[in-house]
Design an enzyme around this catalytic site. Structure first.
Site, PDB file in Angstrom:
ATOM      1  N   LYS A  15       0.823  -1.228   0.000  1.00 17.41           N
ATOM      2  CA  LYS A  15       0.000   0.000   0.000  1.00 17.41           C
ATOM      3  C   LYS A  15       0.845   1.260   0.000  1.00 17.41           C
ATOM      4  O   LYS A  15       0.575   2.180  -0.751  1.00 17.41           O
ATOM      5  CB  LYS A  15      -0.905   0.044   1.251  1.00 17.41           C
ATOM      6  N   ARG A  90      -9.940   1.405   9.221  1.00 17.36           N
ATOM      7  CA  ARG A  90      -9.478   0.042   9.503  1.00 17.36           C
ATOM      8  C   ARG A  90     -10.644  -0.881   9.860  1.00 17.36           C
ATOM      9  O   ARG A  90     -10.459  -2.071   9.998  1.00 17.36           O
ATOM     10  CB  ARG A  90      -8.538   0.024  10.715  1.00 17.36           C
ATOM     11  N   ARG A 125       7.003 -11.141   3.052  1.00 20.28           N
ATOM     12  CA  ARG A 125       7.301  -9.744   2.677  1.00 20.28           C
ATOM     13  C   ARG A 125       7.501  -8.883   3.917  1.00 20.28           C
ATOM     14  O   ARG A 125       8.395  -8.048   3.980  1.00 20.28           O
ATOM     15  CB  ARG A 125       6.108  -9.138   1.930  1.00 20.28           C
ATOM     16  N   ARG A 135      11.453  -2.174  12.220  1.00 22.75           N
ATOM     17  CA  ARG A 135      10.201  -1.723  12.838  1.00 22.75           C
ATOM     18  C   ARG A 135       9.839  -2.621  14.015  1.00 22.75           C
ATOM     19  O   ARG A 135       9.785  -3.833  13.881  1.00 22.75           O
ATOM     20  CB  ARG A 135       9.057  -1.777  11.808  1.00 22.75           C
ATOM     21  N   ARG A 146      -1.381  -8.922  13.368  1.00 20.68           N
ATOM     22  CA  ARG A 146      -1.863  -7.835  12.492  1.00 20.68           C
ATOM     23  C   ARG A 146      -2.665  -8.387  11.325  1.00 20.68           C
ATOM     24  O   ARG A 146      -3.662  -7.808  10.914  1.00 20.68           O
ATOM     25  CB  ARG A 146      -0.692  -6.981  11.999  1.00 20.68           C
TER      26      ARG A 146
HETATM   27  P1  AMP Z   1       0.059   1.701   9.544  1.00 22.99           P
HETATM   28  O1  AMP Z   1       1.257   2.549   9.367  1.00 22.99           O
HETATM   29  O2  AMP Z   1      -1.147   2.218   8.829  1.00 22.99           O
HETATM   30  O3  AMP Z   1       0.320   0.243   9.251  1.00 22.99           O
HETATM   31  O4  AMP Z   1      -0.312   1.765  11.098  1.00 22.99           O
HETATM   32  C1  AMP Z   1       0.559   1.249  12.104  1.00 22.99           C
HETATM   33  C2  AMP Z   1      -0.278   0.841  13.315  1.00 22.99           C
HETATM   34  O5  AMP Z   1      -0.980   1.977  13.833  1.00 22.99           O
HETATM   35  C3  AMP Z   1      -1.362  -0.196  13.022  1.00 22.99           C
HETATM   36  O6  AMP Z   1      -0.876  -1.525  13.065  1.00 22.99           O
HETATM   37  C4  AMP Z   1      -2.366   0.094  14.123  1.00 22.99           C
HETATM   38  O7  AMP Z   1      -1.934  -0.473  15.353  1.00 22.99           O
HETATM   39  C5  AMP Z   1      -2.295   1.608  14.266  1.00 22.99           C
HETATM   40  N1  AMP Z   1      -3.275   2.260  13.370  1.00 22.99           N
HETATM   41  C6  AMP Z   1      -3.015   2.967  12.237  1.00 22.99           C
HETATM   42  N2  AMP Z   1      -4.140   3.415  11.673  1.00 22.99           N
HETATM   43  C7  AMP Z   1      -5.152   2.962  12.463  1.00 22.99           C
HETATM   44  C8  AMP Z   1      -6.576   3.072  12.398  1.00 22.99           C
HETATM   45  N3  AMP Z   1      -7.169   3.721  11.388  1.00 22.99           N
HETATM   46  N4  AMP Z   1      -7.300   2.489  13.382  1.00 22.99           N
HETATM   47  C9  AMP Z   1      -6.699   1.843  14.394  1.00 22.99           C
HETATM   48  N5  AMP Z   1      -5.380   1.680  14.520  1.00 22.99           N
HETATM   49  C10 AMP Z   1      -4.599   2.239  13.558  1.00 22.99           C
END
Ligand code: AMP
Length: 188
Positions: A15, A90, A125, A135, A146
Site C-alpha cells: 500500500k 481500519r 514480505r 520496525r 496484524r
Molecule cells: P500503519 O502505518 O497504517 O500500518 O499503522 C501502524 C499501526 O498503527 C497499526 O498496526 C495500528 O496499530 C495503528 N493504526 C493505524 N491506523 C489505524 C486506524 N485507522 N485504526 C486503528 N489503529 C490504527
C-alpha cells in the site's frame, strides 16, 4: 478526476509504495493515521505512549482516538483538493465515521482501491521489511496478529465499498510496476 481516495489492502500488500505513486500522479497528499500516530509517539505525548503499546502488539488503536485525530486533520486546508487515505479506515465503525465527516464537509469519496494479495505471501514480505526498516511492530507473532486483525476487522470494508459502488479491485500479487500499471489504468 478522482481525487478523494482510499487504498485498502493487507499489511505487506504494498500500500505505502503504491500510495506514493498515486499521490504523485494525482498531485494529492497522503492521509495516514499510522503516520499521525507515529508522530505522536515521536513527540512522546500521552496518546503516543498509549498507542505504542497497542501498535507493538499488533492491535488497533481505539476508534475514539482515531476519530478525534481524523476529524481535526481532515478539516485542514491541506486536504481540501483531495487526499489518498492509507491505513484508514481500519473497520466498519471508522468507515461510517468517515462517511459522516465527509458528508458534513459537503463532500464524499470518489473511489476505493483494494490491493488484493495472497495472504500467505505477505508474512514473508513483512519479515523482510522488518529487517530492513527495523520496525518494532514487525516481529513474527505481531505480524500474524496484524494479519488476523486485518482479516477480522478491515477486510469487511472491501464488501462495504463494493456495495457502495466505489471499489476498484487490483490484483496486487505482481511486481511493483505491474501493480502500478493496473492502478494507473484505472485512474485515467
Ligand atoms: P500503519 O502505518 O497504517 O500500518 O499503522 C501502524 C499501526 O498503527 C497499526 O498496526 C495500528 O496499530 C495503528 N493504526 C493505524 N491506523 C489505524 C486506524 N485507522 N485504526 C486503528 N489503529 C490504527
Amino acid at each position: 478526476m478522482k481525487k478523494r481516495l482510499l487504498i485498502l489492502g493487507a499489511p505487506g500488500a504494498g500500500k505505502g509504495t503504491q500510495a506514493r505513486k498515486i499521490c504523485e500522479l494525482l498531485d494529492i497528499p497522503t492521509f495516514s493515521t499510522g503516520e499521525m500516530l507515529r508522530s505522536q509517539m515521536k513527540a512522546g505525548t500521552e496518546l503516543g505512549k498509549k498507542a505504542k503499546e497497542l501498535i507493538d502488539r499488533g492491535e488497533l488503536v481505539p476508534d475514539s482516538v482515531i476519530s478525534s485525530l481524523v476529524e481535526a486533520e481532515l478539516q485542514s486546508p491541506h486536504y481540501r483538493e483531495g487526499f489518498l487515505a492509507d491505513g484508514y479506515p481500519r473497520n466498519l465503525e471508522q468507515a461510517h465515521f468517515l462517511d459522516r465527516v465527509l458528508k458534513d464537509m459537503g463532500t464524499k469519496l470518489d473511489a476505493v482501491i483494494n490491493l488484493d494479495v495472497r495472504l500467505e505471501d505477505v508474512v514473508g514480505r513483512l519479515l523482510k521489511r522488518a529487517e530492513i526498516e527495523n520496525r518494532s511492530d514487525d516481529t513474527e507473532p505481531v505480524i500474524r496478529r496484524r494479519l488476523q486483525v486485518y482479516q477480522e476487522q478491515t477486510e469487511p470494508l472491501v464488501r462495504y465499498y463494493r456495495e457502495a459502488g466505489l471499489l476498484i479491485n487490483i490484483d496486487g500479487n505482481g511486481s511493483i510496476d505491474q501493480v502500478w500499471d493496473s492502478i494507473a489504468a484505472q485512474l485515467q
